[in-house]
Scaffold this motif. Structure first.
Motif, PDB file in Angstrom:
ATOM      1  N   UNK A  89       0.854  -1.186   0.000  1.00  0.00           N
ATOM      2  CA  UNK A  89       0.000   0.000   0.000  1.00  0.00           C
ATOM      3  C   UNK A  89       0.887   1.231   0.000  1.00  0.00           C
ATOM      4  N   UNK A  90       0.385   2.314  -0.592  1.00  0.00           N
ATOM      5  CA  UNK A  90       1.153   3.558  -0.664  1.00  0.00           C
ATOM      6  C   UNK A  90       0.294   4.731  -0.212  1.00  0.00           C
ATOM      7  N   UNK A  91       0.963   5.775   0.238  1.00  0.00           N
ATOM      8  CA  UNK A  91       0.267   6.993   0.648  1.00  0.00           C
ATOM      9  C   UNK A  91       1.125   8.188   0.272  1.00  0.00           C
ATOM     10  N   UNK A  92       0.497   9.203  -0.358  1.00  0.00           N
ATOM     11  CA  UNK A  92       1.200  10.409  -0.761  1.00  0.00           C
ATOM     12  C   UNK A  92       0.701  11.605   0.035  1.00  0.00           C
ATOM     13  N   UNK A  93       1.642  12.347   0.603  1.00  0.00           N
ATOM     14  CA  UNK A  93       1.315  13.569   1.330  1.00  0.00           C
ATOM     15  C   UNK A  93       1.978  14.750   0.621  1.00  0.00           C
ATOM     16  N   UNK A  94       1.414  15.943   0.800  1.00  0.00           N
ATOM     17  CA  UNK A  94       1.941  17.144   0.156  1.00  0.00           C
ATOM     18  C   UNK A  94       2.216  18.215   1.184  1.00  0.00           C
ATOM     19  N   UNK A  95       3.301  18.950   0.985  1.00  0.00           N
ATOM     20  CA  UNK A  95       3.669  20.034   1.897  1.00  0.00           C
ATOM     21  C   UNK A  95       3.794  21.333   1.123  1.00  0.00           C
ATOM     22  N   UNK A  96       3.132  22.385   1.601  1.00  0.00           N
ATOM     23  CA  UNK A  96       3.274  23.733   1.059  1.00  0.00           C
ATOM     24  C   UNK A  96       4.024  24.517   2.107  1.00  0.00           C
ATOM     25  N   UNK A  97       5.337  24.381   2.098  1.00  0.00           N
ATOM     26  CA  UNK A  97       6.236  24.707   3.219  1.00  0.00           C
ATOM     27  C   UNK A  97       5.831  23.796   4.377  1.00  0.00           C
ATOM     28  N   UNK A  98       6.625  23.814   5.415  1.00  0.00           N
ATOM     29  CA  UNK A  98       6.339  22.948   6.542  1.00  0.00           C
ATOM     30  C   UNK A  98       5.106  23.343   7.328  1.00  0.00           C
ATOM     31  N   UNK A  99       4.554  24.501   7.048  1.00  0.00           N
ATOM     32  CA  UNK A  99       3.398  24.990   7.818  1.00  0.00           C
ATOM     33  C   UNK A  99       2.108  24.297   7.406  1.00  0.00           C
ATOM     34  N   UNK A 100       2.028  23.789   6.183  1.00  0.00           N
ATOM     35  CA  UNK A 100       0.805  23.151   5.704  1.00  0.00           C
ATOM     36  C   UNK A 100       1.182  21.791   5.113  1.00  0.00           C
ATOM     37  N   UNK A 101       0.751  20.712   5.760  1.00  0.00           N
ATOM     38  CA  UNK A 101       1.019  19.350   5.302  1.00  0.00           C
ATOM     39  C   UNK A 101      -0.309  18.610   5.216  1.00  0.00           C
ATOM     40  N   UNK A 102      -0.643  18.097   4.039  1.00  0.00           N
ATOM     41  CA  UNK A 102      -1.902  17.368   3.861  1.00  0.00           C
ATOM     42  C   UNK A 102      -1.621  15.972   3.324  1.00  0.00           C
ATOM     43  N   UNK A 103      -2.448  15.014   3.764  1.00  0.00           N
ATOM     44  CA  UNK A 103      -2.310  13.627   3.327  1.00  0.00           C
ATOM     45  C   UNK A 103      -3.662  13.096   2.856  1.00  0.00           C
TER      46      UNK A 103
END
Length: 288
Positions: free
Chosen positions: A274-288
């Motif tokens: 299984x895989x999971x991708x998360x995104x960061x818009x600078x370290x202040x905003x991290x979404x998964x």
């Protein structure tokens, strides 16, 4: 004056040059087989679907008419063990049963030509535990090549199998030191109990290991070993680990978890990762 040493020296030099020439000569290329197969798994259970990729090659100097890829079983007829779900890259004739074999129709195949089909086969619910050799052949209306032996297939007793399923969830946390928490879920679909389960998770570059519960980083790598000692049929277990991205984290980060070990044999590789991708818009905003 006769000098035997000079003759010996010349002969030695010639022999050395011949040896060097042989060493520099290109190695002979292996001939392309007239039929070759690759199977997705060699151990199956009743009701399981698997694939066989078969490639045929015409090494004759004439066209083989109505070329077909054929598969057999020995000593058990393949038609007694599996049913055909589909085959790819064929003519309108498709795939069909011919006596104790299954055949995929390609149409005429010119000299030097190659065709490939992917068989999707389903083990019959009535198939008895045991082994058979998967055999294969390139056969046409005007010429038939040799029947070749492929891998030995094992039909296992379902009661001795344990299907381990892997799941992966992630939660992102923004801040001065961005963090992603991962939860690995391992489920035993049975029918037998499972033991010695190891799932290896690999996190993306740019992240650093922080901590784990039921998981531990493997040395200085980006691999995390998550171990479960045993699971009864139908039971699940979870393990967790966290990684840091820092304030400058930016972009997408994909982590993959893969079952690498368990006992007894796992009959279903389709749910082993299984895989999971998360995104960061600078370290202040991290979404998964």
């Amino acid at each position: 004056m006769h000098r035997p040493w000079r003759r010996t020296t010349i002969l030695s030099s010639v022999a050395a040059l011949a040896t060097a020439f042989i060493a520099l000569a290109p190695a002979a290329q292996a001939e392309t087989p007239t039929s070759a197969v690759d199977v997705s798994t060699t151990t199956v259970v009743p009701g399981q679907t698997f694939t066989v990729t078969q490639t045929i090659h015409n090494d004759r100097d004439f066209t083989v008419t109505f070329a077909k890829g054929a598969i057999y079983g020995n000593p058990t007829a393949i038609t007694d063990v599996v049913d055909v779900v589909s085959c790819t890259n064929t003519t309108a004739v498709g795939c069909f049963q011919a006596g104790s074999s299954y055949r995929a129709a390609f149409g005429d195949l010119e000299a030097g030509g190659t065709k490939t089909t992917v068989w999707t086969l389903k083990v019959k619910d009535t198939a008895a535990p045991g082994q058979f050799t998967l055999q294969h052949q390139f056969v046409g209306d005007n010429y038939a090549f040799d029947i070749l032996d492929g891998p030995v297939m094992t039909i296992a007793d379902p009661a001795t199998q344990a299907d381990v399923k892997v799941g992966l969830a992630a939660t992102g946390h923004g801040g001065l030191n961005a963090r992603i928490d991962y939860t690995v879920t391992v489920t035993n679909n049975g029918p037998a109990a499972a033991s010695g389960i190891r799932v290896v998770a690999t996190y993306a570059s740019g992240l650093s290991y922080a901590s784990g519960t039921g998981c531990a980083r493997a040395g200085s790598t980006r691999n995390v070993n998550c171990d479960v000692a045993s699971l009864a049929p139908g039971a699940s277990a979870t393990a967790k680990f966290s990684v840091n991205g820092g304030l400058l984290a930016l972009g997408s980060y994909t982590t993959t978890a893969v079952r690498t070990a368990s006992s007894p044999a796992d009959p279903n590789g389709a749910n082993d990762s299984a895989s999971k991708t998360c995104s960061a818009l600078t370290g202040l905003i991290v979404t998964c």
